[in-house]
Structures are given as C-alpha cells and as structure tokens.
Write a protein that holds these residues in place. Structure first.
Motif, mmCIF file in Angstrom:
data_model
loop_
_atom_site.group_PDB
_atom_site.id
_atom_site.type_symbol
_atom_site.label_atom_id
_atom_site.label_comp_id
_atom_site.label_asym_id
_atom_site.label_seq_id
_atom_site.Cartn_x
_atom_site.Cartn_y
_atom_site.Cartn_z
ATOM 1 N N ILE A 31 0.878 -1.164 0.000
ATOM 2 C CA ILE A 31 0.000 0.000 0.000
ATOM 3 C C ILE A 31 0.916 1.214 0.000
ATOM 4 O O ILE A 31 1.732 1.386 0.904
ATOM 5 C CB ILE A 31 -0.912 0.030 1.242
ATOM 6 N N ASP A 32 0.829 2.018 -1.034
ATOM 7 C CA ASP A 32 1.651 3.227 -1.161
ATOM 8 C C ASP A 32 0.822 4.460 -0.818
ATOM 9 O O ASP A 32 -0.321 4.599 -1.291
ATOM 10 C CB ASP A 32 2.191 3.368 -2.584
ATOM 11 N N ILE A 33 1.422 5.367 -0.042
ATOM 12 C CA ILE A 33 0.770 6.631 0.287
ATOM 13 C C ILE A 33 1.730 7.763 -0.061
ATOM 14 O O ILE A 33 2.498 8.234 0.779
ATOM 15 C CB ILE A 33 0.365 6.697 1.772
ATOM 16 N N PRO A 34 1.757 8.197 -1.332
ATOM 17 C CA PRO A 34 2.575 9.353 -1.711
ATOM 18 C C PRO A 34 1.841 10.654 -1.392
ATOM 19 O O PRO A 34 0.639 10.781 -1.674
ATOM 20 C CB PRO A 34 2.769 9.175 -3.218
ATOM 21 N N ILE A 35 2.543 11.601 -0.805
ATOM 22 C CA ILE A 35 1.984 12.917 -0.499
ATOM 23 C C ILE A 35 2.912 13.958 -1.116
ATOM 24 O O ILE A 35 4.003 14.216 -0.598
ATOM 25 C CB ILE A 35 1.845 13.134 1.011
ATOM 26 N N ASN A 36 2.481 14.529 -2.228
ATOM 27 C CA ASN A 36 3.340 15.415 -2.997
ATOM 28 C C ASN A 36 2.846 16.863 -2.992
ATOM 29 O O ASN A 36 1.644 17.118 -2.937
ATOM 30 C CB ASN A 36 3.424 14.946 -4.454
ATOM 31 N N ILE A 37 3.782 17.777 -3.076
ATOM 32 C CA ILE A 37 3.468 19.162 -3.398
ATOM 33 C C ILE A 37 3.500 19.284 -4.917
ATOM 34 O O ILE A 37 4.438 18.831 -5.572
ATOM 35 C CB ILE A 37 4.487 20.125 -2.761
ATOM 36 N N LYS A 38 2.458 19.865 -5.483
ATOM 37 C CA LYS A 38 2.337 19.982 -6.936
ATOM 38 C C LYS A 38 2.201 21.456 -7.310
ATOM 39 O O LYS A 38 1.435 22.190 -6.693
ATOM 40 C CB LYS A 38 1.113 19.203 -7.430
ATOM 41 N N TYR A 39 2.947 21.848 -8.339
ATOM 42 C CA TYR A 39 2.825 23.221 -8.841
ATOM 43 C C TYR A 39 2.486 23.169 -10.326
ATOM 44 O O TYR A 39 3.192 22.532 -11.122
ATOM 45 C CB TYR A 39 4.105 24.025 -8.638
ATOM 46 N N LYS A 40 1.406 23.853 -10.698
ATOM 47 C CA LYS A 40 0.937 23.867 -12.080
ATOM 48 C C LYS A 40 1.301 25.179 -12.771
ATOM 49 O O LYS A 40 1.208 26.247 -12.167
ATOM 50 C CB LYS A 40 -0.587 23.688 -12.126
ATOM 51 N N PHE A 41 1.681 25.062 -14.051
ATOM 52 C CA PHE A 41 1.990 26.221 -14.880
ATOM 53 C C PHE A 41 0.868 26.390 -15.912
ATOM 54 O O PHE A 41 0.496 25.427 -16.585
ATOM 55 C CB PHE A 41 3.315 26.036 -15.610
ATOM 56 N N SER A 42 0.336 27.577 -16.028
ATOM 57 C CA SER A 42 -0.726 27.852 -16.995
ATOM 58 C C SER A 42 -0.118 28.384 -18.282
ATOM 59 O O SER A 42 0.560 29.407 -18.285
ATOM 60 C CB SER A 42 -1.716 28.874 -16.428
ATOM 61 N N ILE A 43 -0.350 27.678 -19.390
ATOM 62 C CA ILE A 43 0.214 28.133 -20.672
ATOM 63 C C ILE A 43 -0.850 28.353 -21.732
ATOM 64 O O ILE A 43 -0.665 29.153 -22.628
ATOM 65 C CB ILE A 43 1.266 27.140 -21.203
ATOM 66 N N LEU A 44 -1.979 27.645 -21.630
ATOM 67 C CA LEU A 44 -3.050 27.823 -22.604
ATOM 68 C C LEU A 44 -4.387 27.926 -21.880
ATOM 69 O O LEU A 44 -4.710 27.086 -21.051
ATOM 70 C CB LEU A 44 -3.107 26.648 -23.599
ATOM 71 N N THR A 51 6.060 17.869 -9.419
ATOM 72 C CA THR A 51 5.692 17.359 -8.094
ATOM 73 C C THR A 51 6.924 16.884 -7.345
ATOM 74 O O THR A 51 7.922 16.473 -7.941
ATOM 75 C CB THR A 51 4.712 16.180 -8.203
ATOM 76 N N THR A 52 6.826 16.912 -6.025
ATOM 77 C CA THR A 52 7.861 16.314 -5.187
ATOM 78 C C THR A 52 7.277 16.084 -3.795
ATOM 79 O O THR A 52 6.394 16.834 -3.349
ATOM 80 C CB THR A 52 9.117 17.204 -5.089
ATOM 81 N N GLY A 53 7.759 15.035 -3.134
ATOM 82 C CA GLY A 53 7.265 14.754 -1.796
ATOM 83 C C GLY A 53 7.577 13.338 -1.354
ATOM 84 O O GLY A 53 8.110 12.526 -2.126
ATOM 85 N N PRO A 54 7.242 13.000 -0.122
ATOM 86 C CA PRO A 54 7.545 11.677 0.433
ATOM 87 C C PRO A 54 6.529 10.619 -0.001
ATOM 88 O O PRO A 54 5.400 10.936 -0.391
ATOM 89 C CB PRO A 54 7.458 11.920 1.946
#
Length: 202
Positions: free
Chosen positions: A95-108, A119-122
């Motif tokens: 059972i995997d529990i990834p918790i990531n910080i995600k940053y989105k870039f708006s281009i269109l 993304t990055t996180g434990p």
C-alpha cells in the motif's frame, strides 16, 4: 504494525476532511505502470529492472497560492525483480501513500486547457505480502514499512486528465535479514522506481 497502518489511513482521511473551506478539493482515480529495481550498494547481488503496476484513488487539494496543490494518493503497488541474473526472484505487494506538493503552470487558456506541473514529496509504503524465490537457500526478509522520495512532472488536460511520470528513490534499507548472513549491516538495498500514471479527477 497494525496500529501504524491504521494511523496512516486515519491521518490521510483527516488531512482531507480538515482542508480549509476555501481550498478546492478534487478526487479521482489513478492507475499506471512502474519499472522498479532493488538497488544494492554491493556487486554481490546483481539486479535487473522489472515491470510492475499500481492503481488506486487520489485527492488534489488546491491552496490559496495560485498553481500550488497538495496531491495525495492511496495506491496498491505490485513490484517484482530478479537478482543474480534471475537466480533469485521476488514479488512484493504494497500500500503506497505518496503525499506530494504539486505546482501547475498555466500556458493555454489560463490552465483550463493544458497545464504542465511538477511534483515532489515523500512516499510511505506498507508491505502487504511478499514471495521470495531461493538460490541455494538464500532468502531475505523485507522490512514492513519503507519510505521514499518522489520527483516528477506531468500534464493536466482540460482540468480532468493528468498524465505524469515520476522517479522514486528509497530512503531506507528495505532488507531486514538475509538468510546465511549473520551481519547485514554492510548490505544496503533500496527501492528505485520509475512510474508512469494516468489519473482522472472529478
């Protein structure tokens, strides 16, 4: 160990339930494939990459900072591998529990059409089951709880479909005991995994 499993699940649910009212919370499903290996710090155990798979549910919590999100998942993951040119084979389910910080870039379309993200996180993994082959009586015992760190990138399409690729490198030794070795303190085996996933958020 059962207490730890229950604690992590409860903490995961509580994090979602206590999200700020102003935050945008979305839920979705996720599935994908992984190329994994057990990387040792010694040439005694040769290792090969093997194909595995993963799938489960996820949530994305948008925070007040534009483009920033918390991405958390609850996933089943199957990993297998060969050691010593296939003489020893292993299969493990987690059972995997990834918790990531995600940053989105708006281009269109201000991110409504296409939005790349990083993304990055434990990642916390709980061992469900294992099956180890043998080579002359050589077997090993896996640790029941592992931690890793993820880095990745992806693309969100029309605010619902997310395609992502990530690399996970283990932070702790996943091997607890190797039969026939009295001292394994010098043997360090860590999980390494490339994962490609597709997710649909509602």
């Amino acid at each position: 160990m059962k207490f730890l499993k229950h604690f992590l699940v409860i903490a995961f649910v509580a994090a979602i339930a206590t999200a700020p009212a102003s935050a945008q919370v979305r839920f979705g499903v996720k599935a994908g494939m992984a190329i994994n290996k057990l990387a040792f710090n010694t040439s005694t155990f040769n290792k090969d990459n093997r194909l595995g798979f993963t799938g489960g549910v996820m949530t994305e919590i948008g925070v007040p900072i534009v483009g920033l999100c918390i991405d958390a998942s609850l996933l089943y993951a199957h990993r297998s591998g060969d050691i010593q040119d296939g003489d020893i084979q292993f299969k493990r389910d987690f059972i995997d529990i990834p918790i990531n910080i995600k940053y989105k870039f708006s281009i269109l379309g201000s991110g409504n059409i296409i939005a790349p993200f990083v993304t990055t996180g434990p990642d916390f993994s709980i061992l469900l089951s294992k099956k180890n082959g043998e080579d002359g009586g050589t077997t090993w015992k896996n640790k029941s709880f592992n931690t890793a760190w993820n880095i990745g990138l992806g693309l969100e399409i029309v605010k619902h479909l997310q395609i992502a690729a990530s690399y996970s490198f283990g932070l702790n030794n996943t091997i607890e005991k190797i039969t026939g070795l009295k001292d394994i303190s010098a043997i360090d085996g860590k999980d390494r995994c490339w994962t490609l996933t597709a997710a649909y958020l509602f």
